[in-house]
Write an enzyme that holds these catalytic residues in place. Sequence first.
Site, PDB file in Angstrom:
ATOM      1  N   GLN A  93      17.254  -5.783  22.730  1.00 52.57           N
ATOM      2  CA  GLN A  93      17.414  -7.112  22.031  1.00 52.57           C
ATOM      3  C   GLN A  93      18.402  -6.879  21.169  1.00 52.57           C
ATOM      4  O   GLN A  93      18.572  -5.901  20.213  1.00 52.57           O
ATOM      5  CB  GLN A  93      16.023  -7.256  21.220  1.00 52.57           C
ATOM      6  N   SER A  94      19.483  -7.683  21.312  1.00 48.05           N
ATOM      7  CA  SER A  94      20.743  -7.681  20.391  1.00 48.05           C
ATOM      8  C   SER A  94      20.667  -8.793  19.405  1.00 48.05           C
ATOM      9  O   SER A  94      21.197  -8.570  18.407  1.00 48.05           O
ATOM     10  CB  SER A  94      22.017  -7.758  21.370  1.00 48.05           C
ATOM     11  N   HIS A  99      13.957 -14.915  21.317  1.00 42.15           N
ATOM     12  CA  HIS A  99      14.372 -16.060  22.149  1.00 42.15           C
ATOM     13  C   HIS A  99      14.038 -15.638  23.861  1.00 42.15           C
ATOM     14  O   HIS A  99      13.457 -14.347  23.894  1.00 42.15           O
ATOM     15  CB  HIS A  99      16.011 -15.972  22.291  1.00 42.15           C
TER      16      HIS A  99
HETATM   17  P1  AMP Z   1      19.307 -10.237  23.834  1.00 40.08           P
HETATM   18  O1  AMP Z   1      20.146  -9.162  24.294  1.00 40.08           O
HETATM   19  O2  AMP Z   1      18.232 -10.084  24.667  1.00 40.08           O
HETATM   20  O3  AMP Z   1      18.997 -10.056  22.531  1.00 40.08           O
HETATM   21  O4  AMP Z   1      20.194 -11.633  24.257  1.00 40.08           O
HETATM   22  C1  AMP Z   1      20.850 -12.207  23.395  1.00 40.08           C
HETATM   23  C2  AMP Z   1      21.774 -13.112  24.293  1.00 40.08           C
HETATM   24  O5  AMP Z   1      22.352 -14.165  23.330  1.00 40.08           O
HETATM   25  C3  AMP Z   1      22.703 -12.522  25.140  1.00 40.08           C
HETATM   26  O6  AMP Z   1      22.433 -12.767  26.601  1.00 40.08           O
HETATM   27  C4  AMP Z   1      23.967 -13.178  24.748  1.00 40.08           C
HETATM   28  O7  AMP Z   1      24.714 -13.383  25.815  1.00 40.08           O
HETATM   29  C5  AMP Z   1      23.395 -14.484  24.124  1.00 40.08           C
HETATM   30  N1  AMP Z   1      24.375 -14.911  22.892  1.00 40.08           N
HETATM   31  C6  AMP Z   1      25.020 -14.140  21.981  1.00 40.08           C
HETATM   32  N2  AMP Z   1      25.722 -15.185  21.126  1.00 40.08           N
HETATM   33  C7  AMP Z   1      25.534 -16.532  21.573  1.00 40.08           C
HETATM   34  C8  AMP Z   1      25.858 -17.827  21.424  1.00 40.08           C
HETATM   35  N3  AMP Z   1      26.894 -17.907  20.207  1.00 40.08           N
HETATM   36  N4  AMP Z   1      25.666 -18.819  22.307  1.00 40.08           N
HETATM   37  C9  AMP Z   1      24.835 -18.294  23.409  1.00 40.08           C
HETATM   38  N5  AMP Z   1      24.365 -17.105  23.735  1.00 40.08           N
HETATM   39  C10 AMP Z   1      24.548 -16.391  22.987  1.00 40.08           C
END
Ligand code: AMP
Length: 113
Positions: A93-94, A99
């Site tokens: 999770q980043s 989500h």
């Molecule tokens: P996670 O690594 O599961 O936390 O997923 C975070 C997701 O958010 C990643 O797939 C990113 O590509 C996406 N992400 C980050 N910033 C944005 C943004 N501004 N608009 C759309 N997606 C984003």
Amino acid sequence: MADCLFCNIAAGKVPSNKLYEDDQLLAFYDLNPQAPVHFLVIPKKHIDSAAVLTEEDAPLLGHVFATIAKLCKELGCDGGYRVVTNVGEDGGQSVKHLHFHVLAKRSLAWPPG
Ligand code: AMP
Ligand code: ZN
């Protein structure tokens, strides 16, 4: 939360490629797509991750999955799709706002890396 990216997207303060919005949820396309269809569904209210969900969140989660089913039908994801929520460091999770990734229109491997 003022410093949360997805709270700011939900509030319209940070732009997104919006797919769907209602009073509880926002769906928008992932900036770094991992499949021909890759969008995210977020609750508008801040929740850190799936690790802090409680029984009280059941209606919200039902709405999340019903909305995903509706959007996938509209997008013609007839071959199926995958719904993923990453939790914490080991889960990858980043962004620390709950989500759900929705990935479709390619064959997805299992198990994940
Ligand atoms: P996670 O690594 O599961 O936390 O997923 C975070 C997701 O958010 C990643 O797939 C990113 O590509 C996406 N992400 C980050 N910033 C944005 C943004 N501004 N608009 C759309 N997606 C984003
Ligand atoms: Zn947030």
